[in-house]
Scaffold this active site. Structure first.
Site, short mmCIF file in Angstrom:
data_model
loop_
_atom_site.label_atom_id
_atom_site.label_comp_id
_atom_site.label_asym_id
_atom_site.label_seq_id
_atom_site.Cartn_x
_atom_site.Cartn_y
_atom_site.Cartn_z
CB ALA A 49 16.78 23.63 79.06
CB SER A 50 15.06 24.01 73.95
OG SER A 50 16.05 23.30 73.24
CB THR A 51 13.66 19.49 72.32
OG1 THR A 51 15.06 19.25 72.23
CG2 THR A 51 13.30 20.69 71.45
CE1 TYR A 235 21.73 5.62 71.33
CE2 TYR A 235 22.92 4.60 73.15
CZ TYR A 235 22.30 5.70 72.59
OH TYR A 235 22.30 6.88 73.27
P1 NAD Z 1 16.85 16.42 71.93
O1 NAD Z 1 17.38 16.51 70.53
O2 NAD Z 1 15.38 16.46 72.11
O3 NAD Z 1 17.48 17.59 72.84
C1 NAD Z 1 18.77 18.06 72.70
C2 NAD Z 1 18.95 19.37 73.44
O4 NAD Z 1 20.32 19.78 73.30
C3 NAD Z 1 18.11 20.54 72.91
O5 NAD Z 1 17.68 21.35 73.99
C4 NAD Z 1 19.10 21.32 72.05
O6 NAD Z 1 18.79 22.71 71.88
C5 NAD Z 1 20.35 21.14 72.88
N1 NAD Z 1 21.60 21.38 72.15
C6 NAD Z 1 22.12 20.69 71.09
N2 NAD Z 1 23.31 21.20 70.74
C7 NAD Z 1 23.56 22.24 71.59
C8 NAD Z 1 24.64 23.15 71.74
N3 NAD Z 1 25.73 23.12 70.97
N4 NAD Z 1 24.54 24.10 72.72
C9 NAD Z 1 23.44 24.17 73.51
N5 NAD Z 1 22.42 23.31 73.44
C10 NAD Z 1 22.47 22.35 72.48
O7 NAD Z 1 17.50 15.09 72.52
P2 NAD Z 1 17.07 14.02 73.64
O8 NAD Z 1 16.65 12.78 72.94
O9 NAD Z 1 16.20 14.62 74.69
O10 NAD Z 1 18.51 13.70 74.25
C11 NAD Z 1 18.99 14.26 75.45
C12 NAD Z 1 19.87 13.23 76.15
O11 NAD Z 1 19.06 12.10 76.49
C13 NAD Z 1 21.00 12.70 75.25
O12 NAD Z 1 22.15 12.52 76.05
C14 NAD Z 1 20.48 11.37 74.79
O13 NAD Z 1 21.49 10.45 74.46
C15 NAD Z 1 19.71 10.92 76.04
N6 NAD Z 1 18.73 9.85 75.83
C16 NAD Z 1 17.81 9.92 74.80
C17 NAD Z 1 16.94 8.85 74.61
C18 NAD Z 1 15.92 8.87 73.50
O14 NAD Z 1 15.40 7.81 73.14
N7 NAD Z 1 15.58 10.01 72.95
C19 NAD Z 1 16.96 7.73 75.47
C20 NAD Z 1 17.87 7.73 76.53
C21 NAD Z 1 18.76 8.78 76.69
#
Ligand code: NAD
Length: 396
Positions: A49-51, A235
């Protein structure tokens, strides 16, 4: 201390507390500008939930429909002479804003994969909320220690079955170069699925279900990505894509569980490629994102995480018209990215791009700005030369 960005490869090792707070505030304002989300969620658990997409989901739930939120994340607080991670500052800002708006917000900083953290979160839901009506699963992690076996699995970003060569960019240096990545071995495929596949999501939902903490009709959503064919070897058809296939398998199993529970539902939302801490680590993808931003901004269809999730909630999840699924049963909020005219432009530009024309053919400047923004840099109204205390508490 005066906090400036320190970029090392695809991470920035500093974060600016006031800048992260401004970034959160910007997202809150974006959701509020759309007005209340009628029929939106009321009690929400966001895992990751943080980023990135998870933070935007939490903001949309809280400030779109006044939801009580529990956030789970893995972040590092500040140490003497070392800033906290951006997710720490984001959560501090979110929690302060939510409380000021009279909203319940509780946080769990720890390993979401562990049984211990799950138990703590379940106890909090039971004590404070009774049940949740939405569970967002948005983890992106490089490793997972399996709660039953104790084995630590590490994920890799590699092709499967064949070597992959393409061009990539170092966004910080503005250098386009070719990259060749050897295929993953079988163990790496299994490990990546153990980290980024659906088992942990199922463990969360089963634990919530067994404890009767899912409201009748509860929804759960996890996020995935597909993208254009040029990134498929790294990917969609690579180790991460196979893990996402397992996430889709889990979605069906969880959907069946939730259907038994007052006609609930679980599904995968395929989201747009965006600059986040997770995506910046994937080879080739940052160059594609820079190009995509240029094309979509010119067409007026560019969105960030908050616009994506706001649209997901308003038009799909809580739009009142039900979910629109693709042939594989997924919601496609990457629809604007995947429009044929957008992808045709990518296909034309891709073979032409090099270090010399990078700035002209792509929005590398926009990519860099978005990347720095993830760490709280480049926000309007922030004095980046001012002395600022890196120590920020998350309201308890
Ligand atoms: P991000 O790195 O911004 O966020 C990841 C989150 O997971 C953070 O809140 C982090 O603190 C948390 N986290 C990581 N390890 C943890 C652990 N062990 N315990 C608790 N919390 C943990 O990533 P994002 O890009 O927002 O990705 C989130 C989802 O969205 C992923 O499934 C990703 O595949 C998907 N997604 C991302 C994109 C993109 O382009 N960024 C596109 C489509 C889908």
């Amino acid at each position: 201390m005066v906090i400036k960005p320190k970029v090392r490869g695809f991470v920035c090792v500093t974060a600016h507390p006031a800048g992260c707070a401004a970034h959160v505030q910007e997202q809150i304002a974006r959701v509020q500008a759309g007005g209340p989300i009628a029929r939106g969620p009321k009690k929400v658990l966001v895992i990751g939930a943080s980023t990135g997409y998870g933070l935007s989901s939490r903001i949309t739930a809280a400030f779109g429909s006044g939801a009580a939120t529990i956030g789970v994340f893995f972040e590092r607080p500040s140490e003497p002479d070392k800033t906290a991670t951006p997710g720490w500052y984001n959560t501090a800002a979110f929690t302060t804003a939510a409380r000021a708006a009279g909203l319940y917000a509780r946080n769990f900083n720890g390993d979401a994969f562990s049984d211990a953290l799950k138990a703590e979160v379940l106890a909090a839901i039971k004590a404070d909320l009774g049940q949740v009506d939405l569970v967002v699963y948005s983890l992106a992690s490089p490793r997972r220690t399996h709660p039953k076996t104790g084995v630590t699995h590490k994920s890799v970003l590699k092709p499967v079955g064949q070597t992959y060569s393409n061009q990539t960019v170092d966004p910080d240096k503005g250098l386009v170069s070719s990259i060749t990545i050897e295929p993953a071995n079988e163990a790496e495929v299994t490990d990546t699925t153990a980290v980024m596949g659906g088992e942990d999501w199922e463990m969360w939902i089963n634990a919530l279900d067994e404890a009767k903490l899912l409201a009748p009709g509860a929804t759960s959503v996890a996020y995935s990505y597909i993208g254009p064919e040029l990134t498929w070897p790294i990917y969609k058809n690579g180790t991460i894509g196979l893990a996402k296939n397992d996430l889709e398998r889990a979605a069906k199993a969880i959907d069946a569980t939730l259907k038994c529970n007052g006609y609930g539902r679980a599904f995968i939302s395929v989201n747009k490629a965006l600059v986040t801490q997770a995506s910046s680590a994937i080879p080739v993808v940052p160059l594609y994102i820079s190009m995509l931003y240029k094309i979509m901004k010119a067409k007026g269809t560019h969105e960030g995480c908050i616009e994506q999730i706001d649209r997901l909630f308003r038009t799909q999840l809580y739009g009142g018209g039900g979910l629109a699924f693709d042939e594989a049963g997924r919601v496609r909020i990457d629809d604007w990215e995947m429009r044929p005219e957008v992808q045709a432009e990518v296909a034309t530009l891709w073979p032409q791009v090099n270090t010399e024309n990078l700035a002209a053919l792509t929005d590398i400047a926009g990519y860099r700005a978005e990347f720095l923004k993830l760490f709280g840099f480049g926000l309007p109204g922030i004095d980046y030369d001012a002395d600022i205390d890196p120590h920020v508490e998350i309201a308890g």
